[in-house]
Design a protein around this motif. Structure first.
Motif: not given
Length: 302
Positions: A116-117, A119-120, A138, A142, A145, A255, A288, A291
């Motif tokens: 799931t990380c 997108p970061l 952002r 990050i 995350g 998500y 996320g 972000t």
């Protein structure tokens, strides 16, 4: 066509947010089911063979789509950056293999919690790769995350399993794939990138997977058929989703795939959710979502 007309056309294309959200929710469910089917088949057969057959159907799907568009296959395949397009296709095929291996070793819940990380990672790499500005907010998201990933992996614990890094590798590969997709999109149409993704991956997986061919029982062929159908359906729904609604409005709902995958992992495979995995995944999702919110705010300010 004037700039005002372009804006009006874009608004008309992206004004159906409720439908876009509905399609994204259905898409995440379909992809979660696909992952569950992949987990089962990969535990019984070689991953390369499973992904190869899946890609055959994927390639057939993108070729069928290309034929329906103006210019047909020749127009879809036309690109000024074939090396990048081929590399994208190879990277995605490799990422799928790595992620399915993670499913068989760690299960759906923990694999998706780490994955799931991605997108970061996209946000972090968008600066050096695409030259986009990444502000301190952002970078803070990050960092949060990344803390979530560390909570899940527990690298300082004596029980740390190095295999837990596998979905993190898959997430990094998928992030680079996403950035390259955005990069080639500056010159190539979506249909062109989609065509190269399916065809390149199919050729690569056929060259690899045929060496691992093994007989499959009838019931598993039925599951394989369902896997191929969910793969094609998921990609079609995702394309349709981005056609009817702007990405910044629907992307947070992606998500939900983590939720659906956890439900399938627990109910179908007897997996459990450890407290550190739940807390770490919650941090990653929160970071996320923040972000994406910042992206949308910046888009409105332009």
């Amino acid at each position: 066509m004037s700039m005002a007309t372009n804006r009006a056309a874009a608004a008309a294309q992206s004004n159906n947010i409720p439908l876009g959200i509905t399609l994204m929710v259905i898409t995440t469910f379909v992809f979660a089911v696909q992952d569950g089917l992949s987990r089962h088949l990969a535990s019984e057969y070689n991953v390369m063979m499973v992904v190869m057959i899946r890609y055959w159907f994927f390639a057939a799907f993108v070729i069928a789509l290309a034929k329906r568009h103006a210019g047909g296959l020749r127009a879809a395949a036309r690109t000024s950056q074939p090396v990048l397009q081929i590399f994208r296709g190879l990277l995605l095929a490799a990422e799928i293999c790595v992620m399915i291996v993670a499913f068989t070793i760690l299960g759906l819940v923990e694999s998706h919690a780490v994955f799931t990380c991605y997108p970061l990672l996209v946000a972090a790499l968008s600066g050096p790769v695409l030259g986009e500005s990444v502000g301190w907010r952002r970078w803070a998201a990050i960092g949060v995350g990344f803390i979530g990933v560390l909570i899940i992996l527990q690298p300082g614990m004596s029980v740390f399993d190095p295999a837990a890094v596998i979905p993190l590798v898959a997430a990094a590969m998928f992030a680079v794939y996403g950035l390259l997709t955005r990069y080639v999109g500056r010159k190539d149409k979506t249909a062109t990138s989609f065509f190269w993704t399916g065809v390149t991956g199919s050729v690569a997986m056929t060259a690899t997977g045929l060496w691992y061919w093994e007989p499959m029982i009838a019931s598993d062929w039925l599951i394989m058929g369902c896997l191929c159908i969910t793969g094609v359906t998921g990609h079609w729904l995702l394309i349709r989703c981005y056609e009817v609604a702007e990405a910044s409005a629907v992307q947070p709902f992606a998500y939900l795939q983590l939720v659906f995958a956890a439900i399938i992992g627990i109910s179908a495979f007897g997996e459990t959710v450890r407290p550190n995995v739940a807390f770490g995944a919650a941090l990653i999702v929160a970071a996320g979502l923040f972000t994406f919110w910042r992206e949308r705010q910046k888009g409105r300010a332009r």
